[in-house]
Design an enzyme around this catalytic site. Structure first.
Site, PDB file in Angstrom:
ATOM      1  N   LYS A   1       0.836  -1.209   0.000  1.00  0.00           N
ATOM      2  CA  LYS A   1       0.000   0.000   0.000  1.00  0.00           C
ATOM      3  C   LYS A   1       0.865   1.251   0.000  1.00  0.00           C
ATOM      4  O   LYS A   1       0.603   2.194  -0.743  1.00  0.00           O
ATOM      5  CB  LYS A   1      -0.905  -0.021   1.234  1.00  0.00           C
ATOM      6  CG  LYS A   1      -1.867   1.141   1.382  1.00  0.00           C
ATOM      7  CD  LYS A   1      -1.385   2.262   2.259  1.00  0.00           C
ATOM      8  CE  LYS A   1      -1.370   2.051   3.708  1.00  0.00           C
ATOM      9  NZ  LYS A   1      -0.971   3.308   4.431  1.00  0.00           N
ATOM     10  N   ASN A   2       1.927   1.254   0.803  1.00  0.00           N
ATOM     11  CA  ASN A   2       2.731   2.472   0.918  1.00  0.00           C
ATOM     12  C   ASN A   2       3.618   2.716  -0.295  1.00  0.00           C
ATOM     13  O   ASN A   2       4.074   3.833  -0.523  1.00  0.00           O
ATOM     14  CB  ASN A   2       3.549   2.444   2.212  1.00  0.00           C
ATOM     15  CG  ASN A   2       2.646   2.654   3.418  1.00  0.00           C
ATOM     16  OD1 ASN A   2       1.510   3.106   3.278  1.00  0.00           O
ATOM     17  ND2 ASN A   2       3.127   2.296   4.586  1.00  0.00           N
TER      18      ASN A   2
ATOM     19  N   CYS B   1      -2.640  13.229  12.958  1.00  0.00           N
ATOM     20  CA  CYS B   1      -3.587  12.119  13.067  1.00  0.00           C
ATOM     21  C   CYS B   1      -3.370  11.505  14.451  1.00  0.00           C
ATOM     22  O   CYS B   1      -2.665  12.045  15.278  1.00  0.00           O
ATOM     23  CB  CYS B   1      -3.349  11.100  11.958  1.00  0.00           C
ATOM     24  SG  CYS B   1      -1.819  10.221  12.168  1.00  0.00           S
TER      25      CYS B   1
ATOM     26  N   ARG C   1       2.831  14.831  13.018  1.00  0.00           N
ATOM     27  CA  ARG C   1       3.239  14.454  11.638  1.00  0.00           C
ATOM     28  C   ARG C   1       3.424  15.679  10.748  1.00  0.00           C
ATOM     29  O   ARG C   1       2.745  15.851   9.745  1.00  0.00           O
ATOM     30  CB  ARG C   1       2.239  13.476  11.044  1.00  0.00           C
ATOM     31  CG  ARG C   1       2.175  12.190  11.835  1.00  0.00           C
ATOM     32  CD  ARG C   1       1.281  11.166  11.209  1.00  0.00           C
ATOM     33  NE  ARG C   1       1.955  10.500  10.083  1.00  0.00           N
ATOM     34  CZ  ARG C   1       1.377   9.507   9.399  1.00  0.00           C
ATOM     35  NH1 ARG C   1       0.168   9.114   9.686  1.00  0.00           N
ATOM     36  NH2 ARG C   1       2.027   8.938   8.397  1.00  0.00           N
TER      37      ARG C   1
ATOM     38  N   ASP D   1       5.076   0.154  11.858  1.00  0.00           N
ATOM     39  CA  ASP D   1       3.778  -0.317  11.356  1.00  0.00           C
ATOM     40  C   ASP D   1       3.468  -1.740  11.798  1.00  0.00           C
ATOM     41  O   ASP D   1       2.381  -2.252  11.515  1.00  0.00           O
ATOM     42  CB  ASP D   1       3.723  -0.238   9.825  1.00  0.00           C
ATOM     43  CG  ASP D   1       3.689   1.198   9.353  1.00  0.00           C
ATOM     44  OD1 ASP D   1       3.899   1.429   8.151  1.00  0.00           O
ATOM     45  OD2 ASP D   1       3.481   2.094  10.188  1.00  0.00           O
TER      46      ASP D   1
ATOM     47  N   ARG E   1      -8.241   0.608   4.595  1.00  0.00           N
ATOM     48  CA  ARG E   1      -7.330   1.508   3.864  1.00  0.00           C
ATOM     49  C   ARG E   1      -6.113   0.740   3.356  1.00  0.00           C
ATOM     50  O   ARG E   1      -5.532   1.087   2.334  1.00  0.00           O
ATOM     51  CB  ARG E   1      -6.853   2.640   4.790  1.00  0.00           C
ATOM     52  CG  ARG E   1      -7.911   3.678   5.126  1.00  0.00           C
ATOM     53  CD  ARG E   1      -7.301   4.823   5.872  1.00  0.00           C
ATOM     54  NE  ARG E   1      -6.091   5.255   5.197  1.00  0.00           N
ATOM     55  CZ  ARG E   1      -5.103   5.922   5.794  1.00  0.00           C
ATOM     56  NH1 ARG E   1      -5.198   6.231   7.067  1.00  0.00           N
ATOM     57  NH2 ARG E   1      -4.029   6.289   5.129  1.00  0.00           N
TER      58      ARG E   1
HETATM   59  C1  EPZ Z   1       5.158   6.588   6.169  1.00  0.00           C
HETATM   60  O1  EPZ Z   1       4.581   7.717   6.826  1.00  0.00           O
HETATM   61  C2  EPZ Z   1       4.060   5.551   6.120  1.00  0.00           C
HETATM   62  N1  EPZ Z   1       2.945   6.067   5.342  1.00  0.00           N
HETATM   63  C3  EPZ Z   1       3.604   5.185   7.516  1.00  0.00           C
HETATM   64  O2  EPZ Z   1       2.693   4.110   7.388  1.00  0.00           O
HETATM   65  C4  EPZ Z   1       4.802   4.681   8.309  1.00  0.00           C
HETATM   66  O3  EPZ Z   1       4.387   4.436   9.646  1.00  0.00           O
HETATM   67  C5  EPZ Z   1       5.913   5.732   8.297  1.00  0.00           C
HETATM   68  O4  EPZ Z   1       6.251   6.054   6.927  1.00  0.00           O
HETATM   69  C6  EPZ Z   1       7.187   5.236   8.984  1.00  0.00           C
HETATM   70  O5  EPZ Z   1       7.634   4.078   8.349  1.00  0.00           O
HETATM   71  C7  EPZ Z   1       3.043   6.026   3.998  1.00  0.00           C
HETATM   72  O6  EPZ Z   1       4.034   5.574   3.443  1.00  0.00           O
HETATM   73  C8  EPZ Z   1       1.846   6.528   3.240  1.00  0.00           C
HETATM   74  P1  EPZ Z   1       7.838   9.643   8.109  1.00  0.00           P
HETATM   75  P2  EPZ Z   1       5.376   9.127   6.781  1.00  0.00           P
HETATM   76  O7  EPZ Z   1       7.882  10.833   7.236  1.00  0.00           O
HETATM   77  O8  EPZ Z   1       5.992   9.289   5.446  1.00  0.00           O
HETATM   78  C9  EPZ Z   1       8.374  12.927  11.489  1.00  0.00           C
HETATM   79  C10 EPZ Z   1       0.703   2.952   7.667  1.00  0.00           C
HETATM   80  O9  EPZ Z   1       0.141   2.450   8.654  1.00  0.00           O
HETATM   81  N2  EPZ Z   1       8.473  13.870  10.370  1.00  0.00           N
HETATM   82  O10 EPZ Z   1       8.958   8.662   8.075  1.00  0.00           O
HETATM   83  O11 EPZ Z   1       4.477  10.171   7.294  1.00  0.00           O
HETATM   84  C11 EPZ Z   1       6.929  12.459  11.669  1.00  0.00           C
HETATM   85  O12 EPZ Z   1       6.226  13.361  12.488  1.00  0.00           O
HETATM   86  C12 EPZ Z   1       1.328   4.318   7.773  1.00  0.00           C
HETATM   87  O13 EPZ Z   1       0.816   2.373   6.553  1.00  0.00           O
HETATM   88  C13 EPZ Z   1       8.810  15.189  10.633  1.00  0.00           C
HETATM   89  O14 EPZ Z   1       9.035  15.577  11.780  1.00  0.00           O
HETATM   90  O15 EPZ Z   1       6.508   8.810   7.864  1.00  0.00           O
HETATM   91  C14 EPZ Z   1       7.053  11.125  12.325  1.00  0.00           C
HETATM   92  O16 EPZ Z   1       7.167  11.306  13.723  1.00  0.00           O
HETATM   93  C15 EPZ Z   1       1.167   4.908   9.161  1.00  0.00           C
HETATM   94  N3  EPZ Z   1       8.874  16.070   9.608  1.00  0.00           N
HETATM   95  C16 EPZ Z   1       8.369  10.596  11.767  1.00  0.00           C
HETATM   96  O17 EPZ Z   1       9.079  11.715  11.208  1.00  0.00           O
HETATM   97  C17 EPZ Z   1       8.634  15.686   8.309  1.00  0.00           C
HETATM   98  O18 EPZ Z   1       8.738  16.542   7.407  1.00  0.00           O
HETATM   99  C18 EPZ Z   1       8.176   9.547  10.688  1.00  0.00           C
HETATM  100  O19 EPZ Z   1       7.572  10.173   9.603  1.00  0.00           O
HETATM  101  C19 EPZ Z   1       8.293  14.347   8.064  1.00  0.00           C
HETATM  102  C20 EPZ Z   1       8.226  13.450   9.096  1.00  0.00           C
END
Ligand code: EPZ
Length: 418
Positions: free
Chosen positions: A22-23, A116, A121, A305, A397
């Site tokens: 999915k991701n 969320c 995020r 995840d 989802r």
């Molecule tokens: C992706 O989210 C996935 N979603 C998430 O899966 C997954 O949990 C996550 O990566 C970590 O592996 C998709 O791919 C659609 P991040 P993403 O940017 O891209 C902080 C699921 O269940 N951060 O690595 O949002 C953020 O707040 C979902 O399939 C910043 O601070 O993850 C978080 O604490 C849930 N600033 C951490 O980094 C930014 O600009 C991880 O975020 C971006 C992120």
């Protein structure tokens, strides 16, 4: 409204087939906008996030033909809009449209993804990357607008190995002038999949899967291409952990063992057994799991995840375990639901202590996010008595036919409208 009705106590036995990730899909669909032509994408998971993204792409002018429920043909030759505010506000992954439309059209506007249940995020690292490439980014009235006369390659260091920021910057850099280096890049399998997809279309992206990704901007991508989405390691991990939690024996088909090394290590640590053979993994466990400590980390660490699904095993383990959730601020809501089922879990901020109990008891439980929902299904399958799982829209989802798949390996589970 729908709920899942589960009667617990049956060890899962049999084979499950893993769908496309999915991701990866929610990043590759917008990435296709960088191509002016027609491409075929297969092995898409039949989940609501994919359908949602297809609806958004059609609003932007993309013509989509469904060859079957897992394969689509995208015609991206006539982009009529670079702004979509309504749906994108409610659908987080649509922020990938910023990188793709900036790269293709030099402008993009989407609704600001709210926080969320997992935490704030923010997307500051995405914006830092776009600005480093020469874009102007404005956040106003709940929308993000990005524009650039020209995107010029540069070096970008990510303060945190963010999956979304890594992918979004890669999208914006694909057609930029010159070379972009992303340092401290995330290394998740779906990042490699996006890079492979774009390279299939003629991009020049190297190093995806390591912490330094080099993107040599190209004039344009090819006008045709075909790509197959990588298997979903999180869906695979969910079923692997279900085999352990239920003291069953599952063959997981169509998965990549390399993507699951941290999960395999933890399954063995708690007393499960794993045998890998090509794209199949056999996972079984015939005793009560032992305690273990988990710290979620960016890939190749233990995936956030799968944290909730692992929590179900630790809730029933022999001894006391600790989970440290280092990726998101608050990803323990599911523990309150497990406590309703008889678990003894105390969570505080980014940590939770699991005092293992002998058994869980069926209850009415509510999914708070996609993976928490999957964990509650695992809990219902192993609990004594009947469990009802609500808020299925979260689960749908990212999991295709989840109750059919569990039922096919022995779970007493059905989806009921009410
Ligand atoms: C992706 O989210 C996935 N979603 C998430 O899966 C997954 O949990 C996550 O990566 C970590 O592996 C998709 O791919 C659609 P991040 P993403 O940017 O891209 C902080 C699921 O269940 N951060 O690595 O949002 C953020 O707040 C979902 O399939 C910043 O601070 O993850 C978080 O604490 C849930 N600033 C951490 O980094 C930014 O600009 C991880 O975020 C971006 C992120």
């Amino acid at each position: 409204m729908e709920k899942l009705l589960i009667t617990g106590g049956t060890p899962l036995k049999g084979e499950v087939f893993i769908n496309g990730a999915k991701n990866a899909a929610v990043a590759i669909l917008p990435a296709a906008l960088l191509m002016d032509g027609i491409c075929t994408i297969n092995n898409l998971p039949n989940v609501s996030d994919v359908k949602q993204f297809c609806d958004i792409l059609e609003l932007l002018g993309v013509k989509i033909t469904w060859n079957n429920e897992h394969e689509i043909v995208l015609d991206t030759r006539n982009i009529i809009r670079t702004s979509e505010l309504d749906i994108t506000t409610k659908f987080r992954a649509s922020y990938y449209l910023l990188g793709a439309l900036l790269g293709r059209c030099g402008k993009a506007q989407v609704g600001l993804p709210g926080g969320c249940k997992l935490g704030a995020r923010p997307i500051d690292l995405h914006i830092k990357g776009f600005e480093a490439l020469g874009a102007e980014v404005e956040i106003a009235q709940g929308n993000i607008t990005a524009s650039a006369k020209e995107l010029v390659g540069t070096s970008i260091y990510l303060d945190f190995a963010s999956v979304g920021a890594t992918i979004n910057i890669m999208l914006a850099a694909t057609l930029a002038k010159g070379t972009t280096i992303i340092d401290n890049a995330a290394k998740e399998p779906h990042i490699v999949d996006v890079a492979n997809f774009l390279n299939t279309l003629g991009a020049d992206i190297r190093g995806a899967g390591t912490d330094v990704i080099k993107i040599n901007g190209v004039e344009s991508l090819n006008h045709t291409g075909t790509y197959s989405i990588v298997p979903d390691q999180i869906e695979a991990g969910t079923f692997m952990l279900a085999a352990v939690a239920s003291k069953g024996d599952l063959i997981i088909k169509n998965c990549i063992t390399k993507h699951l090394e941290s999960v395999i290590a933890k399954i063995i640590e708690v007393g499960g057994q794993v045998d890998s053979n090509g794209d199949k993994l056999r996972v079984w466990c015939d005793k009560r799991p032992s305690k273990a400590n988990i710290k979620t980390l960016p890939y190749p660490g233990f995936p956030t995840d799968l944290q909730a699904q692992m929590g179900v095993i630790l809730a029933l383990a022999n001894g006391t375990s600790i989970i440290n959730e280092s990726i998101f601020e608050s990803r323990f809501q599911y523990t309150e639901e497990l406590n309703k089922m008889g678990a003894k879990i105390t969570s505080q901020g980014k940590s939770a202590v699991f005092e293992g109990v002998e058994r869980l008891f069926g209850s009415r439980v509510y999914a708070s996010d996609l993976r928490a929902g999957a964990a509650l299904i695992l809990a219902g399958i192993v609990a004594e008595g009947t469990t009802e799982v609500f808020n299925l829209e979260y689960i749908d989802r990212g999991y295709e036919n989840i109750e059919e798949k569990f039922r096919s390996v022995g779970a007493k589970i059905e989806r009921i409208s009410f």
